[in-house]
Design a protein around this motif. Sequence first.
Motif, short mmCIF file in Angstrom:
data_model
loop_
_atom_site.label_atom_id
_atom_site.label_comp_id
_atom_site.label_asym_id
_atom_site.label_seq_id
_atom_site.Cartn_x
_atom_site.Cartn_y
_atom_site.Cartn_z
N UNK A 1 18.35 62.48 43.54
CA UNK A 1 19.00 61.43 44.32
C UNK A 1 18.99 60.10 43.58
N UNK A 2 17.84 59.74 43.03
CA UNK A 2 17.75 58.45 42.33
C UNK A 2 18.53 58.48 41.02
N UNK A 3 18.53 59.61 40.33
CA UNK A 3 19.35 59.72 39.12
C UNK A 3 20.83 59.55 39.47
N UNK A 4 21.24 60.14 40.61
CA UNK A 4 22.63 60.01 41.04
C UNK A 4 22.98 58.56 41.39
N UNK A 5 22.04 57.85 41.99
CA UNK A 5 22.27 56.44 42.32
C UNK A 5 22.40 55.62 41.04
N UNK A 6 21.56 55.89 40.07
CA UNK A 6 21.68 55.20 38.79
C UNK A 6 23.07 55.43 38.18
N UNK A 7 23.55 56.66 38.22
CA UNK A 7 24.86 56.97 37.66
C UNK A 7 25.99 56.35 38.50
N UNK A 8 25.75 56.20 39.79
CA UNK A 8 26.73 55.51 40.63
C UNK A 8 26.90 54.07 40.17
N UNK A 9 25.82 53.39 39.87
CA UNK A 9 25.90 52.02 39.38
C UNK A 9 26.64 51.96 38.04
N UNK A 10 26.42 52.96 37.18
CA UNK A 10 27.13 52.99 35.89
C UNK A 10 28.62 53.11 36.12
#
Length: 625
Positions: free
Chosen positions: A498-507
């Motif tokens: 989930x947190x990896x996906x949020x990081x990629x969302x910001x990218x």
Amino acid sequence: MSLFNAPRASQNRFSGNAGSSLNGFASFMSDNPLTSASVYDNLNDPWSAGGSPAATPPPASAAGPLASVIAPDAPVPNIYHQALAAADPTGSGDVSLNALHRVLSTSHLPAATIERIVNLVSSRPRVSKLEFFVALALVGLAQQGKDVSIEQVAALAAQSALPSPTLQLSLIGMTVTARVIALPTYFISAAPLSPPSLPAPAYSETDPWNASSRQQEATPGSPTGVAGVALGGGSTVSGPGLPREWWKKQENVVVTLVPEKQGFMLNRYMVYQIQSDRGAPVTRRYSEFLFLYDCLLRRYPFRIITGLPPKRIGPDEAFLEQRRKGLTRFINFVANHPVLKEDGLVSVFLTEPSFDAWRKHSSISLDEESYSKRVDAVEEMSIPSDLEEKLTIVRNKIPGLIEQWNRICTTAERLVKRREGAAADLSRLTMTLNTLTEINQECWRSPNDHDGCDLCVGVRHGLSQVSASFQTQADAVEQRARTVLLTTLESLKMERDLYVAVRDLFIRHDRLSVDQVEKLRKRVETSSRKLEQVKAAQKEGWEAEADKILGTIEHDQATISAQLARRVFIRHCMWHELRVVLHNRENALVTLTVQTFAREERDFAEQLRSNWATMSDNVESMPFE
């Protein structure tokens, strides 16, 4: 090296310290699992975009590597596959030493022979499929009264004449019931509108997922929308909120690996069966998961979408099992995301019998979500004025959260390995006690007395009770380790994903939210001044030139309006993903995992206590003289 991740040049490394003993069994371990590489070593990115790692090496054994004894494609008697299915009901690709012991015990061979076979095959807590087959071949040789040796098995395997052991597999119950952690779901209503005249955003060369190039290769025909793959229904992009106890109402999607490989030689591929609440089971290839993932990224660039595990040429069974779990986490996240779950392509993916045939006859829309959804006035007013500050808080926390959750996953995996090692050593101790009792069957004091010496008989009986208790303990520890591996550890990885996906969302947000509003406004101002000058001069043919300039101004103003609407839509998406998806999911997952784990550990500890109490009662009457 991680099963999934190739190391990066700037990669951080985490080296754990030896922890405390687990249930008093850590001292039984023959090797320290903390010294071995974990499948979660990459703290920067568990779904690394780097190259594929090398194949996982087969386990070492006391007799040396056994991979060459029986070739992977060599024919074996059917009883071998039946025994493997009984010992490995989840299809993980390897077998615990305790499970191997239980299977071999049904051969009714002497305890000393079984112990010798197990020691010949492996000195580790788990054995590979080929090592398991070698053990069965050794059992067959022993039952035929032949020499029990690895060399004999290799010779018979070369002749495709492996012996068939006689086993009573019905005597063992190997199924481990896995607890399923429910995934959060949300409710939303949305309706398609006429798409604005805004061009679809292009993914640049810096796309970390390379979704654009993969999509061009995978998408058949022109990217025009078709019925059945539209972007959901309703008139708005958010619903009334989450119902009470929403976390109990989740869709569960089960992904299993079909054992047969399809195709020939280098064209072989693995097939996964998907069982969901939406219909009958369907089969999908990894490339079809990838196609769905790329389409979702193109349609929903400002939504949280968890990543896919990578592909690798020549994967081993351990890698395939890790990838199956990764695919399970991905499709469950999609099926329970409040927006993604309503996508028509997701429904087709989960229900269409032949996804490949469907794609050949269907055109698929890759239009961004903002083309067909709008944010009404009420929803726009609900976006907080300090949204950027809230997003900045989350953005700053994400790297640390990813690192710490990776470490939690690493530690949890090592604890599972410790328990597996404890179960294996308890099983070895059981075999040794059985052999000891077997050797000490006769007493020198009464060699001709079948009843034997009362003292020896009493001690042998007590040791048999100890052996039975150790076997019960081994079974309980192994089953608990397996349950933690299949449920608790997967829940922890869902939190990390989930947190990896949020990081990629910001990218993606930083790259794709850029628009041309300010540039277009300046161009409109310039064009307006030019239009006034043309009207004032009124040279020959000025009317045509004025109409042309006016058309350009109107087109630019329409584009500005569409891009401003897209700005609002992007803000609403980010607010929705922060407020509804991330905030609720990250907390609910932790609560569910911790509460369930605590209850199960309490019950497990009670089970162990009961077993030791039983053994204490059973050995109380052992004689001294």
